[in-house]
Write a protein that holds these residues in place. Sequence first.
Motif, PDB file in Angstrom:
ATOM      1  N   PRO A 139      23.893  67.373  68.595  1.00 58.56           N
ATOM      2  CA  PRO A 139      24.371  66.492  69.659  1.00 58.56           C
ATOM      3  C   PRO A 139      23.382  66.457  70.817  1.00 58.56           C
ATOM      4  O   PRO A 139      22.527  67.346  70.948  1.00 58.56           O
ATOM      5  CB  PRO A 139      25.683  67.145  70.077  1.00 58.56           C
ATOM      6  N   TYR A 140      23.498  65.455  71.652  1.00 61.17           N
ATOM      7  CA  TYR A 140      22.674  65.295  72.846  1.00 61.17           C
ATOM      8  C   TYR A 140      23.585  65.017  74.027  1.00 61.17           C
ATOM      9  O   TYR A 140      24.714  64.536  73.875  1.00 61.17           O
ATOM     10  CB  TYR A 140      21.691  64.137  72.676  1.00 61.17           C
ATOM     11  N   ARG A 141      23.050  65.304  75.205  1.00 61.95           N
ATOM     12  CA  ARG A 141      23.761  64.969  76.431  1.00 61.95           C
ATOM     13  C   ARG A 141      22.900  64.030  77.263  1.00 61.95           C
ATOM     14  O   ARG A 141      21.723  64.297  77.491  1.00 61.95           O
ATOM     15  CB  ARG A 141      24.084  66.227  77.234  1.00 61.95           C
ATOM     16  N   LEU A 142      23.477  62.919  77.669  1.00 61.79           N
ATOM     17  CA  LEU A 142      22.779  62.002  78.561  1.00 61.79           C
ATOM     18  C   LEU A 142      22.698  62.625  79.945  1.00 61.79           C
ATOM     19  O   LEU A 142      23.693  63.147  80.459  1.00 61.79           O
ATOM     20  CB  LEU A 142      23.522  60.665  78.619  1.00 61.79           C
ATOM     21  N   GLU A 143      21.518  62.570  80.562  1.00 62.79           N
ATOM     22  CA  GLU A 143      21.360  63.131  81.901  1.00 62.79           C
ATOM     23  C   GLU A 143      22.384  62.521  82.854  1.00 62.79           C
ATOM     24  O   GLU A 143      22.557  61.311  82.910  1.00 62.79           O
ATOM     25  CB  GLU A 143      19.948  62.866  82.418  1.00 62.79           C
ATOM     26  N   GLY A 144      23.086  63.393  83.567  1.00 62.43           N
ATOM     27  CA  GLY A 144      24.057  62.923  84.543  1.00 62.43           C
ATOM     28  C   GLY A 144      25.423  62.632  83.986  1.00 62.43           C
ATOM     29  O   GLY A 144      26.298  62.140  84.711  1.00 62.43           O
ATOM     30  N   ALA A 145      25.649  62.924  82.701  1.00 64.79           N
ATOM     31  CA  ALA A 145      26.963  62.678  82.082  1.00 64.79           C
ATOM     32  C   ALA A 145      27.375  63.909  81.284  1.00 64.79           C
ATOM     33  O   ALA A 145      26.525  64.591  80.701  1.00 64.79           O
ATOM     34  CB  ALA A 145      26.932  61.449  81.183  1.00 64.79           C
ATOM     35  N   ASP A 146      28.661  64.199  81.255  1.00 64.09           N
ATOM     36  CA  ASP A 146      29.150  65.381  80.551  1.00 64.09           C
ATOM     37  C   ASP A 146      29.462  65.112  79.072  1.00 64.09           C
ATOM     38  O   ASP A 146      29.672  66.050  78.316  1.00 64.09           O
ATOM     39  CB  ASP A 146      30.423  65.903  81.237  1.00 64.09           C
ATOM     40  N   THR A 147      29.531  63.857  78.684  1.00 63.86           N
ATOM     41  CA  THR A 147      29.913  63.505  77.318  1.00 63.86           C
ATOM     42  C   THR A 147      28.791  63.834  76.336  1.00 63.86           C
ATOM     43  O   THR A 147      27.647  63.427  76.530  1.00 63.86           O
ATOM     44  CB  THR A 147      30.237  62.006  77.235  1.00 63.86           C
ATOM     45  N   LEU A 148      29.114  64.554  75.265  1.00 64.40           N
ATOM     46  CA  LEU A 148      28.134  64.814  74.212  1.00 64.40           C
ATOM     47  C   LEU A 148      28.079  63.629  73.253  1.00 64.40           C
ATOM     48  O   LEU A 148      29.110  63.039  72.923  1.00 64.40           O
ATOM     49  CB  LEU A 148      28.498  66.077  73.428  1.00 64.40           C
ATOM     50  N   CYS A 149      26.861  63.295  72.811  1.00 64.57           N
ATOM     51  CA  CYS A 149      26.640  62.180  71.894  1.00 64.57           C
ATOM     52  C   CYS A 149      26.197  62.723  70.533  1.00 64.57           C
ATOM     53  O   CYS A 149      25.209  63.461  70.452  1.00 64.57           O
ATOM     54  CB  CYS A 149      25.566  61.233  72.439  1.00 64.57           C
ATOM     55  N   PHE A 150      26.930  62.344  69.499  1.00 70.33           N
ATOM     56  CA  PHE A 150      26.567  62.690  68.132  1.00 70.33           C
ATOM     57  C   PHE A 150      26.032  61.436  67.444  1.00 70.33           C
ATOM     58  O   PHE A 150      26.399  60.314  67.802  1.00 70.33           O
ATOM     59  CB  PHE A 150      27.785  63.216  67.374  1.00 70.33           C
ATOM     60  N   PHE A 151      25.188  61.638  66.426  1.00 74.73           N
ATOM     61  CA  PHE A 151      24.556  60.496  65.781  1.00 74.73           C
ATOM     62  C   PHE A 151      24.707  60.595  64.258  1.00 74.73           C
ATOM     63  O   PHE A 151      24.485  61.636  63.656  1.00 74.73           O
ATOM     64  CB  PHE A 151      23.088  60.385  66.194  1.00 74.73           C
ATOM     65  N   ARG A 152      25.063  59.462  63.697  1.00 76.09           N
ATOM     66  CA  ARG A 152      25.390  59.312  62.285  1.00 76.09           C
ATOM     67  C   ARG A 152      24.172  59.569  61.388  1.00 76.09           C
ATOM     68  O   ARG A 152      23.092  59.031  61.623  1.00 76.09           O
ATOM     69  CB  ARG A 152      25.893  57.883  62.094  1.00 76.09           C
ATOM     70  N   ASP A 153      24.348  60.355  60.343  1.00 81.54           N
ATOM     71  CA  ASP A 153      23.336  60.474  59.297  1.00 81.54           C
ATOM     72  C   ASP A 153      23.507  59.269  58.380  1.00 81.54           C
ATOM     73  O   ASP A 153      24.440  59.201  57.588  1.00 81.54           O
ATOM     74  CB  ASP A 153      23.525  61.783  58.523  1.00 81.54           C
ATOM     75  N   ASP A 154      22.592  58.302  58.509  1.00 87.19           N
ATOM     76  CA  ASP A 154      22.738  57.053  57.761  1.00 87.19           C
ATOM     77  C   ASP A 154      22.709  57.267  56.254  1.00 87.19           C
ATOM     78  O   ASP A 154      23.477  56.649  55.505  1.00 87.19           O
ATOM     79  CB  ASP A 154      21.627  56.068  58.144  1.00 87.19           C
ATOM     80  N   GLY A 155      21.812  58.126  55.789  1.00 86.08           N
ATOM     81  CA  GLY A 155      21.679  58.325  54.354  1.00 86.08           C
ATOM     82  C   GLY A 155      22.952  58.858  53.725  1.00 86.08           C
ATOM     83  O   GLY A 155      23.439  58.330  52.716  1.00 86.08           O
ATOM     84  N   LEU A 156      23.510  59.915  54.302  1.00 90.02           N
ATOM     85  CA  LEU A 156      24.727  60.508  53.758  1.00 90.02           C
ATOM     86  C   LEU A 156      25.925  59.585  53.919  1.00 90.02           C
ATOM     87  O   LEU A 156      26.745  59.450  53.006  1.00 90.02           O
ATOM     88  CB  LEU A 156      24.995  61.853  54.441  1.00 90.02           C
ATOM     89  N   SER A 157      26.036  58.939  55.072  1.00 91.85           N
ATOM     90  CA  SER A 157      27.185  58.057  55.323  1.00 91.85           C
ATOM     91  C   SER A 157      27.152  56.848  54.400  1.00 91.85           C
ATOM     92  O   SER A 157      28.173  56.467  53.808  1.00 91.85           O
ATOM     93  CB  SER A 157      27.187  57.612  56.788  1.00 91.85           C
ATOM     94  N   ASP A 158      25.991  56.230  54.266  1.00 88.57           N
ATOM     95  CA  ASP A 158      25.889  55.043  53.422  1.00 88.57           C
ATOM     96  C   ASP A 158      25.986  55.380  51.943  1.00 88.57           C
ATOM     97  O   ASP A 158      26.354  54.524  51.128  1.00 88.57           O
ATOM     98  CB  ASP A 158      24.587  54.303  53.718  1.00 88.57           C
ATOM     99  N   ALA A 159      25.647  56.611  51.577  1.00 86.66           N
ATOM    100  CA  ALA A 159      25.824  57.005  50.174  1.00 86.66           C
ATOM    101  C   ALA A 159      27.304  56.925  49.794  1.00 86.66           C
ATOM    102  O   ALA A 159      27.663  56.443  48.715  1.00 86.66           O
ATOM    103  CB  ALA A 159      25.289  58.416  49.956  1.00 86.66           C
ATOM    104  N   ILE A 160      28.184  57.379  50.682  1.00 86.90           N
ATOM    105  CA  ILE A 160      29.623  57.275  50.407  1.00 86.90           C
ATOM    106  C   ILE A 160      30.051  55.813  50.452  1.00 86.90           C
ATOM    107  O   ILE A 160      30.817  55.348  49.603  1.00 86.90           O
ATOM    108  CB  ILE A 160      30.428  58.112  51.419  1.00 86.90           C
ATOM    109  N   GLY A 161      29.567  55.079  51.450  1.00 81.55           N
ATOM    110  CA  GLY A 161      29.991  53.703  51.617  1.00 81.55           C
ATOM    111  C   GLY A 161      29.534  52.772  50.510  1.00 81.55           C
ATOM    112  O   GLY A 161      30.245  51.824  50.163  1.00 81.55           O
ATOM    113  N   PHE A 162      28.354  53.044  49.920  1.00 79.82           N
ATOM    114  CA  PHE A 162      27.775  52.079  48.984  1.00 79.82           C
ATOM    115  C   PHE A 162      27.333  52.673  47.643  1.00 79.82           C
ATOM    116  O   PHE A 162      27.595  52.096  46.601  1.00 79.82           O
ATOM    117  CB  PHE A 162      26.566  51.389  49.633  1.00 79.82           C
ATOM    118  N   ARG A 163      26.652  53.831  47.653  1.00 79.77           N
ATOM    119  CA  ARG A 163      25.990  54.295  46.433  1.00 79.77           C
ATOM    120  C   ARG A 163      26.935  54.931  45.428  1.00 79.77           C
ATOM    121  O   ARG A 163      26.782  54.765  44.213  1.00 79.77           O
ATOM    122  CB  ARG A 163      24.889  55.304  46.788  1.00 79.77           C
TER     123      ARG A 163
END
Length: 576
Positions: free
Chosen positions: A341-365
Motif C-alpha cells: 500500500p501507499y499513502r498520499l502525502e497529506g492524507a491518512d487513507t492508504l491506497c492499494f493497487f490491483r495486480d492486473d495479471g492475477l485479477s484478469d486471470a480470474i476474470g478472463f483466462r
Amino acid sequence: MCADRTPRAAQKPLRVVLCWHMHQPQYRDVVNRSYRLPWTYLHAIKDYEDMVAHLEDAPDAKAVVNFAPVLLEQIDDYAQQVREYLQGGQEIRDPLLATLAAERMPEDIADRRRLAEACLRANESHLIEAYPHFHVLAQMVRWLRDQPAGFRYQSEAFFADLVTWYHLAWLGETVRRRNKRVQALLDKGQGFSRGDRLELLGIIGGLLDGLLPRYRRLAEAGRVELAFSPYAHPIMPLLLDLQVAREAVPDALLPDVRGYPGGEERVRWHLQRGLETFEHYFGHRPAGCWPSEGGISTATVRLLAEHGMRWTASGENVLVNSLREAGELDENGERTWLHRPYRLEGADTLCFFRDDGLSDAIGFRYADWHSDDAVGEFIHHLENIAAGASPDTVVSVILDGENAWEYYPANGYHFLTSLYRRLAAHPGIRLCTFAECVDELSRPPQLSRIVAGSWVYGSFSTWIGDEDKNRGWALLVQAKQRLDELIREGRLGGERLEQALEQLAICEGSDWCWWFGDYNPADVVGDFEALYRHHLSVLYGLMDEPAPEALGQVLAHGSGHPAAGGTMRHGSAGQD
C-alpha cells in the motif's frame, strides 16, 4: 523502494486480499418506480447469491465485498415487491419478473416477441445449452425471429415454459444444488403450471430477502469486510475536474465544456448518501471505499480521507503512472513496488493497487480451465511473489464479482470452491482484508501525488475522450447547469429538489458512458444509451422543463464483440 530480502522461512505468510466489487446502475424509474432492465434481480439470484454461499462454506477464508449503494436499494426494493405480491397481490414493477407470476401469458404479437427475446439474453453455453428443455425453446425462438407471424400460433404453454426456464437458468449453482423445490422444477422440465411459476417466484423472493442480511452476518462474524462505492457509482475524479483525463492521456479529446459545474459538491453528495445507505443495510460505517471503477486522483483521495476512509484502491497502471512521473518506478525489477500500500502525502487513507495479471486471470483466462489447474496456477504465481516478499507485501486481487461467472461452468462453482479451500489451507498464504492490512502496516511509502486514472488502462478513456462519450457528458453538463439555474432562481425546492438531486445522481453514474462506443455490442449499447436518455428526460421532467431535442436522438451505436460481452475490461490496454 527496495524489498526486504528476509528469508521466507522467517517471514509471515503472504497477505492476499480478494476484493469482489458488486454494482449495477439504477434501472428503476424514480417517478413510476418501474424497472426497465432486469439485471439487478437476475445477478442477485445468481451471482450475489453464489458469492455469499461460497464465503459461508469457507469458514477459514476471508474476502472484501464492495457494494454500490444504489444496488443495495434495488435489491431491497425487489425483495419487497415479491413479498408484497405474494402476500397481497400488489403489482410487480419489473415486466420480466411480473410475467413469471402472471395468470396469462402475453397475447399481443409484439409483446410475445419482446418476452421471447428477453428470455434469450443469457450465456449460450452455460445458461441455455446446459439445459435441454431450455435449449429446445431457445431454438424455436430463433426460428420465430425469421417467421415472426408464428408468434401468434404459439401456445401459452410455450411462453410459460420459456420464462420459467429462463429464471431457472439464472439461479445460482448453489441454489440448484441445495434447494429441493428447485430440483423438483428442474426434474419436471416442461408443462409448468402457474402454481409452479409462483413456487419459483417464492424461491426468488426468499433469495432476495435473505441476501443482504447474510453478507451482514459474515461481516459481523469478522469473515468478510464490506466496503462501499459512492452512491450511484460516478467517476469522482471527472466530476471534480474533467481535465484530469489528460493526466494519463495528454491528447485526450474532451467535451467542449468548461468542466462539470459544482463537481466537488456532487462528489460529497454521493459519498455522504452512499455512507448513509451502506449503514442502513449493514449497521456499521465502512472502513474503505472502492471508488467507482477504481477512479482516483490526488483530489479524490483527499476527499476520501476527509470522509474517514482508512483505505481505497485503484488499478496497477495508476500506480505505474504515478511512480513513473515521480521517477521512482523500477521497470526492470520484480515489481515489488506493486504489492504494497501507499499513502498520499497529506492524507491518512492508504491506497492499494490491483495486480492486473492475477485479477484478469480470474476474470478472463481461467473460465475454460479445469478448476484445479486454474487454482494451481494462481497459487503458483502467489508463491513466486512470496519468494521475494517483504514484511509489508500485500497482493490485491480486485475484480467484478458478478459478470465473470457465467463464462465458467456451473457459474464458477468448482473454481470458487477450490480457490477458497486451497488458499485458506496454504501455509504460506494468508487471506485477509484491506482493513486488517491498514492495522498492520503503519509506515507505507508515500506518493507525492497520484496521476489520475482508473483500473481500466490507468486512464479514463473508457468513459470520456471519444465523440459518443463526450456527447453524453455534454448532455449531462447541460442538465446540471439548468438545475443550478433553477435552484439559484428559487424555482425548485423541497421534495421536488430532493427528487431532482437523486435523479441527477443516477445520470452521473459511470455505466452510461462505459457502454458508448462502437467496440461494444449493439443490443447492449442500445439498452444503456436509451436508458441514459430516459433518465436525463426524467430529470428535466422533475425540473418542469422541456427536454432538449437531442435526448430524442440516439447517442451511440455499438457493433463490436468484446471479451465478456463488454461487461468487463482488462486492466491493461491491448488485452480486450
